[in-house]
Design a protein around this motif. Structure first.
Motif, short mmCIF file in Angstrom:
data_model
loop_
_atom_site.label_atom_id
_atom_site.label_comp_id
_atom_site.label_asym_id
_atom_site.label_seq_id
_atom_site.Cartn_x
_atom_site.Cartn_y
_atom_site.Cartn_z
N GLN A 82 -9.57 34.05 -8.26
CA GLN A 82 -10.62 33.85 -7.25
C GLN A 82 -11.96 34.41 -7.71
N ARG A 83 -11.93 35.48 -8.49
CA ARG A 83 -13.16 36.12 -8.94
C ARG A 83 -14.01 35.20 -9.83
N HIS A 84 -13.34 34.34 -10.60
CA HIS A 84 -14.07 33.52 -11.57
C HIS A 84 -14.08 32.03 -11.23
N ALA A 85 -13.34 31.60 -10.23
CA ALA A 85 -13.18 30.17 -9.96
C ALA A 85 -14.52 29.46 -9.74
N GLN A 86 -15.36 30.05 -8.90
CA GLN A 86 -16.64 29.41 -8.60
C GLN A 86 -17.55 29.38 -9.82
N LEU A 87 -17.64 30.49 -10.55
CA LEU A 87 -18.51 30.54 -11.73
C LEU A 87 -18.03 29.55 -12.79
N CYS A 88 -16.73 29.48 -13.01
CA CYS A 88 -16.20 28.53 -14.00
C CYS A 88 -16.59 27.10 -13.68
N ARG A 89 -16.38 26.70 -12.42
CA ARG A 89 -16.70 25.32 -12.03
C ARG A 89 -18.19 25.05 -12.20
N ARG A 90 -19.02 25.98 -11.81
CA ARG A 90 -20.46 25.76 -11.94
C ARG A 90 -20.90 25.69 -13.40
N LEU A 112 -26.78 39.78 -17.57
CA LEU A 112 -26.08 39.04 -18.62
C LEU A 112 -25.34 37.83 -18.04
N GLU A 113 -24.70 37.99 -16.88
CA GLU A 113 -23.95 36.88 -16.28
C GLU A 113 -24.85 35.68 -16.00
N ASP A 114 -26.13 35.93 -15.75
CA ASP A 114 -27.05 34.84 -15.42
C ASP A 114 -27.28 33.89 -16.59
N VAL A 115 -27.08 34.37 -17.83
CA VAL A 115 -27.37 33.52 -18.99
C VAL A 115 -26.11 33.13 -19.76
N LEU A 116 -24.94 33.34 -19.19
CA LEU A 116 -23.72 32.84 -19.82
C LEU A 116 -23.74 31.31 -19.82
N TYR A 117 -23.09 30.71 -20.80
CA TYR A 117 -23.15 29.24 -20.87
C TYR A 117 -21.99 28.67 -21.67
N PHE A 118 -21.73 27.38 -21.40
CA PHE A 118 -20.92 26.53 -22.26
C PHE A 118 -21.83 25.41 -22.73
N LYS A 119 -21.62 24.96 -23.93
CA LYS A 119 -22.48 23.91 -24.48
C LYS A 119 -22.21 22.60 -23.76
N LEU A 120 -23.24 22.05 -23.11
CA LEU A 120 -23.11 20.82 -22.32
C LEU A 120 -23.83 19.67 -23.01
N ASN A 121 -23.35 18.46 -22.74
CA ASN A 121 -23.99 17.22 -23.21
C ASN A 121 -24.01 17.12 -24.74
N GLY A 137 -30.51 29.56 -9.41
CA GLY A 137 -31.15 29.12 -8.17
C GLY A 137 -30.17 29.01 -7.02
N GLN A 138 -28.98 28.49 -7.29
CA GLN A 138 -27.95 28.36 -6.26
C GLN A 138 -27.48 29.74 -5.80
N LYS A 139 -27.29 30.64 -6.75
CA LYS A 139 -26.81 31.99 -6.44
C LYS A 139 -27.77 32.73 -5.52
N HIS A 140 -29.08 32.51 -5.70
CA HIS A 140 -30.08 33.26 -4.95
C HIS A 140 -30.75 32.43 -3.85
N GLY A 141 -30.23 31.23 -3.58
CA GLY A 141 -30.77 30.41 -2.50
C GLY A 141 -32.20 29.98 -2.73
N LEU A 142 -32.56 29.65 -3.96
CA LEU A 142 -33.93 29.29 -4.29
C LEU A 142 -34.19 27.80 -4.03
N LYS A 143 -35.45 27.45 -3.95
CA LYS A 143 -35.85 26.09 -3.63
C LYS A 143 -36.21 25.33 -4.90
N PHE A 144 -35.48 24.24 -5.16
CA PHE A 144 -35.72 23.41 -6.33
C PHE A 144 -36.67 22.26 -5.98
N ALA A 145 -37.48 21.88 -6.95
CA ALA A 145 -38.25 20.63 -6.85
C ALA A 145 -37.43 19.56 -7.55
N PHE A 146 -36.83 18.66 -6.77
CA PHE A 146 -35.97 17.63 -7.34
C PHE A 146 -36.72 16.31 -7.46
#
Length: 436
Positions: free
Chosen positions: A397-405, A283-292, A112-121
């Motif tokens: 620089q290529r991966h810094a933003q994706l890693c943090r997110r 594929l990049e859209d569904v990469l993940y690290f196990k959270l929580n 959503g952030q990558k594509h500027g989408l609108k979230f219902a928070f």
């Protein structure tokens, strides 16, 4: 005589330092009582009653979502289809508890952030007044007729209310988990805030409870929903329904009608491959690290007998899970077993590559070892059992933003995206102050 009288007077009077100490303690007690009263009032305002019914939802006649026409996008060949497909951007994720849903939430936040989408928070919290039923009016800055691209925070599901916030072609997804394992996780994570568990006195409270759950369980008890058929409850159904009732199967079939894909926590990678195919994502859209995730020492495994008891205690969830476990593998067969194996392998290779690029030390660490507060996950009350990560200091620089997110926990990511979490911030301040 006078001297003796003065001496007697001096003995009977309280020394000045001791008098000040007692005055300070008295003031502290008064302030503590006032502060506690304030917190109770605030909590009663912010936390809805458990049995809030559907009458609390948005009034009939409220304008449904009216999406503006969207510019057609160029088809992509993300999933290898000859004619290509258009990525789907309108998504409802029914976020169930203790099912790896925080990991999937991160995937949706990033997309959503990558594509500027609108979230219902949610407004104030990180859930939609759970355990009350979802209502459109609970959405931050909601206006009748408003449309959203992504809805993905915890709620007690109400299909009609959610449906009114998204485009007609929105994709509905959720995730399930083996009910016995889910119950075990929920018991350890939420047990301290379920008062009827306080009666359990043994070292292994879970085992003690499962020996005779009816002795302890009170369906009307505060937070009782966390400890029986939690999936059924989250999906909006009665978690204490008689298992022989025909409504059980009716509800399961209703879930099948409402949701385009039901993921399984135990087969998370396969689930993400199906999700990527359904949504026409990269594929990049569904990469993940196990959270929580909990640390291993905090994850006792159920024995065979206790596993059987936990499954029987959560029989509605067990029937739900069996149904969607079967339908999941039918989808895998339709997708193609060999193709699935290839894509799962590609996903795991890409995840491993990102792990080496992003994570300091290459693994999750205890809360005390997390160096950046922005990477600190929310912890259960009275424990520090949830693991987190340290971001590498030197990332290209290529991966810094994706890693943090990819590594940002749910609460911090919600605030980064603009959610107003005033109640969560207040709770954090209080917990930090009291060192809970």
């Amino acid at each position: 005589m006078t001297t003796s009288s003065c001496a007697g007077s001096e003995v009977s009077e309280m020394p000045l330092p001791q008098k000040k100490r007692w005055e300070s303690m008295a003031k502290g007690l008064v302030l503590g009582a006032l502060f506690t009263s304030f917190l109770l009032l605030l909590y009663s305002y912010a936390v809805p009653p458990l049995y809030t019914g559907l009458a609390s939802t948005t009034p009939e006649g409220a304008a449904p979502c009216s999406p503006a026409p969207r510019e057609p996008e160029a088809p992509t060949s993300a999933n290898g289809s000859a004619g290509g497909c258009q990525p789907r951007r309108d998504i409802v994720f029914m976020k169930t508890h203790k099912t790896a849903s925080s990991t999937l939430l991160n995937i949706l936040f990033r997309f959503g952030q990558k594509h500027g989408l609108k979230f219902a928070f949610p407004n104030g919290r990180n859930d939609f007044d759970y355990p009350a039923f979802f209502a459109r009016s609970l959405v931050q800055d909601y206006r009748p007729g408003a449309c959203f691209n992504i809805i993905c925070n915890h709620m007690r599901f109400h299909y009609d209310e959610v449906r009114g916030l998204v485009a007609p072609n929105a994709t509905f997804i959720t995730v399930l988990r083996d009910p016995a394992r889910l119950f075990e996780s929920s018991f350890h994570y939420f047990g301290s805030v379920v008062p009827f568990t306080w009666k359990l006195s043994g070292r292994d409270k879970l085992a003690e409870f499962l020996q005779d759950p009816d002795r302890y369980y009170d369906p009307r008890g505060y937070n009782a929903h966390y400890l029986r058929n939690l999936l059924f409850f989250d999906l909006g159904y009665d978690s204490d329904l008689d298992p022989s009732s025909p409504q059980v199967q009716e509800h399961i079939l209703e879930v099948e009608r409402h949701f385009h894909l039901v993921l399984l926590q135990e087969y998370f990678d396969e689930s993400l491959v199906l999700l990527k195919d359904l949504l026409c994502w990269e594929l990049e859209d569904v990469l993940y690290f196990k959270l929580n995730a909990r640390r291993a020492s905090a994850v006792p495994r159920l024995s065979g007998e206790l596993y059987r008891r936990a499954t029987a205690w959560n029989v509605l969830d067990a029937r739900l899970y069996r149904h969607f476990n079967a339908s999941f593998w039918r989808k895998v067969e339709a997708f193609g077993r060999e193709r699935m194996a290839r894509e799962v392998a590609a996903l795991r290779r890409a995840n491993e590559r990102m792990r080496r690029i992003c994570i300091d030390g290459g693994r999750a660490v205890d809360a005390a070892a997390i160096q950046d507060s922005a990477m600190q996950p929310w912890q259960p009350l009275g424990a520090k059992s949830i693991l987190g990560y340290n971001l590498k200091k030197s990332i290209g620089q290529r991966h810094a933003q994706l890693c943090r997110r990819m590594l940002t926990p749910e609460i911090q990511y919600l605030m980064d995206l603009g959610a107003n979490l005033w109640f969560i911030k207040l709770c954090k301040f209080i917990r930090d102050f009291l060192r809970w």
